[in-house]
Design an enzyme around this catalytic site. Structure first.
Site, mmCIF file in Angstrom:
data_model
loop_
_atom_site.group_PDB
_atom_site.id
_atom_site.type_symbol
_atom_site.label_atom_id
_atom_site.label_comp_id
_atom_site.label_asym_id
_atom_site.label_seq_id
_atom_site.Cartn_x
_atom_site.Cartn_y
_atom_site.Cartn_z
ATOM 1 N N ALA A 42 0.856 -1.235 -0.052
ATOM 2 C CA ALA A 42 0.054 0.000 0.050
ATOM 3 C C ALA A 42 0.811 1.255 0.129
ATOM 4 C CB ALA A 42 -0.875 0.014 1.315
ATOM 5 N N PHE A 43 2.060 1.322 0.610
ATOM 6 C CA PHE A 43 2.852 2.461 0.870
ATOM 7 C C PHE A 43 3.200 3.044 -0.675
ATOM 8 C CE2 PHE A 43 6.772 4.864 2.144
ATOM 9 C CZ PHE A 43 6.206 5.673 3.035
ATOM 10 N N GLU A 44 3.383 1.755 -1.435
ATOM 11 C CA GLU A 44 3.986 2.386 -2.833
ATOM 12 C C GLU A 44 3.027 2.851 -3.679
ATOM 13 O OE1 GLU A 44 6.669 0.245 -0.435
ATOM 14 O OE2 GLU A 44 4.872 -0.602 -1.120
ATOM 15 N N ILE A 69 -4.288 -4.272 7.029
ATOM 16 C CA ILE A 69 -5.084 -4.884 7.920
ATOM 17 C C ILE A 69 -4.587 -4.749 9.460
ATOM 18 C CG2 ILE A 69 -6.183 -7.107 9.205
ATOM 19 C CD1 ILE A 69 -6.094 -8.206 6.591
ATOM 20 N N THR A 124 1.005 -3.421 16.305
ATOM 21 C CA THR A 124 1.786 -2.257 16.327
ATOM 22 C C THR A 124 1.290 -1.209 15.592
ATOM 23 O OG1 THR A 124 2.917 -2.793 14.246
ATOM 24 C CG2 THR A 124 3.739 -3.906 16.069
ATOM 25 N N HIS A 179 2.485 0.273 12.967
ATOM 26 C CA HIS A 179 2.706 0.412 11.849
ATOM 27 C C HIS A 179 1.377 0.597 10.937
ATOM 28 C CE1 HIS A 179 5.008 -0.793 8.005
ATOM 29 N NE2 HIS A 179 3.996 -1.646 7.580
ATOM 30 N N PHE A 195 -9.756 6.288 -4.574
ATOM 31 C CA PHE A 195 -9.047 5.954 -3.241
ATOM 32 C C PHE A 195 -9.639 4.450 -2.931
ATOM 33 C CE2 PHE A 195 -9.079 5.589 1.493
ATOM 34 C CZ PHE A 195 -7.674 5.868 1.480
#
Length: 143
Positions: free
Chosen positions: A42-44, A68, A72, A74, A99
């Site tokens: 997802a970060f990319e 999900i 932590t 994160h 989105f």
């Protein structure tokens, strides 16, 4: 808009969930109008969406991923930065960007939002993009 081109940028993390949402998207958008690009997670999504937008080949960008919640923080960082980045792509590139980031507390919620039902995030992304393209077209032709 018969010649509309779509860039569909999807995360490979939780690929089974993301691919099910893609099926929902392709129920409304003809596959021959869609170029699909896979990124690691997802970060990319924002960077790949921005790159797709800057090619000038696409009328709209669709991002789809799944994060999900774990034990932590994160989850919070990835969701926040991915959301911010996807929003910036649309604003900076003046292009409709859907989105489609599932941010869920557990696997079942993710499955529910990617299944063959009215909650399918891919289908929702398709509807969003079609509506935004129609609004942009209306703005272009307004007197």
């Amino acid at each position: 808009m018969t010649h509309t081109r779509y860039a569909f940028v999807k995360a490979n993390w939780h690929a089974d969930i993301v691919d099910q949402a893609l099926v929902g998207f392709l129920e409304l958008i003809p596959a021959e109008q869609v170029d699909i690009f896979d990124v690691p997670g997802a970060f990319e999504l924002p960077l790949a969406a921005q790159h797709a937008a800057r090619t000038g080949r696409f009328d709209a960008i669709i991002t789809l991923g799944c994060v999900i919640r774990g034990d932590t923080p994160h989850f919070d960082y990835v969701c926040s930065e991915t959301t911010r980045g996807i929003g910036e792509v649309g604003l900076n590139e003046n292009l409709p960007v859907a989105f489609g980031l599932l941010t869920t507390d557990n696997l079942q919620q993710s499955l529910d939002r990617s299944g063959d039902n009215e909650e399918n995030k891919g289908e929702e992304a398709a509807l969003t993009i079609l509506e935004m393209l129609a609004v942009f077209q209306q703005m272009q032709s307004a007197d």
